[in-house]
Scaffold this motif. Structure first.
Motif, mmCIF file in Angstrom:
data_model
loop_
_atom_site.group_PDB
_atom_site.id
_atom_site.type_symbol
_atom_site.label_atom_id
_atom_site.label_comp_id
_atom_site.label_asym_id
_atom_site.label_seq_id
_atom_site.Cartn_x
_atom_site.Cartn_y
_atom_site.Cartn_z
ATOM 1 N N LEU A 1 -10.432 -6.944 1.954
ATOM 2 C CA LEU A 1 -10.424 -5.623 1.332
ATOM 3 C C LEU A 1 -9.450 -4.674 2.039
ATOM 4 C CD1 LEU A 1 -11.721 -3.689 -0.766
ATOM 5 C CD2 LEU A 1 -13.411 -3.143 0.974
ATOM 6 N N VAL A 2 -9.480 -4.649 3.352
ATOM 7 C CA VAL A 2 -8.565 -3.789 4.113
ATOM 8 C C VAL A 2 -7.117 -4.185 3.861
ATOM 9 C CG1 VAL A 2 -7.802 -3.155 6.453
ATOM 10 C CG2 VAL A 2 -10.246 -3.233 5.910
ATOM 11 N N ASN B 1 4.793 5.415 4.482
ATOM 12 C CA ASN B 1 5.970 4.658 4.890
ATOM 13 C C ASN B 1 5.546 3.224 5.192
ATOM 14 O OD1 ASN B 1 8.249 3.568 6.029
ATOM 15 N ND2 ASN B 1 8.465 5.099 7.629
ATOM 16 N N VAL B 2 6.153 2.266 4.476
ATOM 17 C CA VAL B 2 5.820 0.855 4.674
ATOM 18 C C VAL B 2 7.031 0.025 5.093
ATOM 19 C CG1 VAL B 2 3.840 0.865 3.121
ATOM 20 C CG2 VAL B 2 6.109 0.400 2.188
ATOM 21 N N GLU B 3 8.073 0.704 5.579
ATOM 22 C CA GLU B 3 9.302 -0.005 5.940
ATOM 23 C C GLU B 3 9.083 -1.088 6.983
ATOM 24 O OE1 GLU B 3 12.508 2.591 6.968
ATOM 25 O OE2 GLU B 3 12.087 3.919 5.277
ATOM 26 N N ASP B 4 8.138 -0.889 7.893
ATOM 27 C CA ASP B 4 7.917 -1.850 8.979
ATOM 28 C C ASP B 4 6.856 -2.898 8.642
ATOM 29 O OD1 ASP B 4 9.813 -0.582 10.549
ATOM 30 O OD2 ASP B 4 8.347 0.802 11.390
ATOM 31 N N ILE B 5 6.373 -2.907 7.404
ATOM 32 C CA ILE B 5 5.348 -3.866 6.982
ATOM 33 C C ILE B 5 6.033 -5.046 6.299
ATOM 34 C CG2 ILE B 5 3.308 -4.229 5.539
ATOM 35 C CD1 ILE B 5 2.765 -2.236 7.717
ATOM 36 N N SER B 6 5.647 -6.242 6.679
ATOM 37 C CA SER B 6 6.190 -7.444 6.065
ATOM 38 C C SER B 6 5.305 -7.862 4.882
ATOM 39 C CB SER B 6 6.237 -8.574 7.098
ATOM 40 O OG SER B 6 6.458 -9.811 6.463
ATOM 41 N N GLN C 1 -3.398 0.476 11.149
ATOM 42 C CA GLN C 1 -2.153 0.321 10.388
ATOM 43 C C GLN C 1 -2.293 0.919 8.996
ATOM 44 O OE1 GLN C 1 0.855 -1.319 11.569
ATOM 45 N NE2 GLN C 1 1.525 -0.068 9.863
ATOM 46 N N LEU C 2 -3.422 0.677 8.347
ATOM 47 C CA LEU C 2 -3.671 1.226 7.019
ATOM 48 C C LEU C 2 -3.691 2.753 7.056
ATOM 49 C CD1 LEU C 2 -4.383 0.828 4.016
ATOM 50 C CD2 LEU C 2 -6.781 0.616 4.723
ATOM 51 N N VAL C 3 -4.355 3.322 8.039
ATOM 52 C CA VAL C 3 -4.413 4.788 8.178
ATOM 53 C C VAL C 3 -3.015 5.351 8.391
ATOM 54 C CG1 VAL C 3 -5.250 6.669 9.657
ATOM 55 C CG2 VAL C 3 -6.797 4.827 8.982
ATOM 56 N N LYS C 4 -2.228 4.706 9.241
ATOM 57 C CA LYS C 4 -0.856 5.164 9.506
ATOM 58 C C LYS C 4 -0.020 5.130 8.237
ATOM 59 C CE LYS C 4 3.151 4.427 12.366
ATOM 60 N NZ LYS C 4 4.063 3.478 12.883
ATOM 61 N N VAL C 5 -0.126 4.062 7.476
ATOM 62 C CA VAL C 5 0.640 3.936 6.235
ATOM 63 C C VAL C 5 0.225 5.010 5.238
ATOM 64 C CG1 VAL C 5 0.956 2.473 4.190
ATOM 65 C CG2 VAL C 5 1.241 1.506 6.468
ATOM 66 N N LEU D 1 -3.894 -2.340 2.045
ATOM 67 C CA LEU D 1 -2.567 -2.201 2.643
ATOM 68 C C LEU D 1 -1.492 -2.726 1.692
ATOM 69 C CD1 LEU D 1 -1.118 -1.234 5.168
ATOM 70 C CD2 LEU D 1 -1.506 -3.474 6.182
ATOM 71 N N LEU D 2 -1.783 -3.800 0.994
ATOM 72 C CA LEU D 2 -0.846 -4.340 0.009
ATOM 73 C C LEU D 2 -0.614 -3.352 -1.132
ATOM 74 C CD1 LEU D 2 0.868 -6.715 -1.046
ATOM 75 C CD2 LEU D 2 -1.219 -7.624 -2.096
ATOM 76 N N VAL D 3 -1.669 -2.714 -1.597
ATOM 77 C CA VAL D 3 -1.536 -1.702 -2.652
ATOM 78 C C VAL D 3 -0.660 -0.550 -2.155
ATOM 79 C CG1 VAL D 3 -2.803 0.042 -3.985
ATOM 80 C CG2 VAL D 3 -3.667 -2.304 -3.850
ATOM 81 N N CYS D 4 -0.896 -0.108 -0.921
ATOM 82 C CA CYS D 4 -0.056 0.941 -0.341
ATOM 83 C C CYS D 4 1.397 0.478 -0.253
ATOM 84 C CB CYS D 4 -0.558 1.326 1.041
ATOM 85 S SG CYS D 4 -2.085 2.253 1.036
#
Length: 86
Positions: free
Chosen positions: A70-71, A30-35, A21-25, A75-78
């Motif tokens: 950490l991972v 694009n983080v539209e699908d991340i809650s 998920q992190l690599v994809k973002v 993802l939160l930073v992204c």
């Protein structure tokens, strides 16, 4: 099977689960699908597991959950960088 090996294998599998998920973002920016709420709850829960690991002096719990924190913080930073709803 040695309990520590079982714990390490389980921790590694759990910890790496968010890497795709992190690599994809990062690739798509694009983080539209991340809650955001899911990320915050997950980071909080993982952080508590790290604390629990220290309380029980269990290195597999500490290491696997610290890596997962950490991972997911990455993802939160992204999420904060790429969120278009600012």
């Amino acid at each position: 099977m040695d309990e520590n090996i079982l714990g390490i294998v389980a921790g590694v599998l759990t910890s790496i689960s968010m890497i795709p998920q992190l690599v994809k973002v990062i690739r798509e920016k694009n983080v539209e699908d991340i809650s955001l709420l899911m990320l915050l709850v997950l980071i909080s829960g993982l952080s508590l597991w790290v604390w629990y690991g220290f309380a029980k002096d269990e290195l597999p719990i500490i290491l696997s959950n610290a890596f997962a924190v950490l991972v997911n913080v990455s993802l939160l930073v992204c999420y904060m960088m790429y969120n278009k709803k600012k």
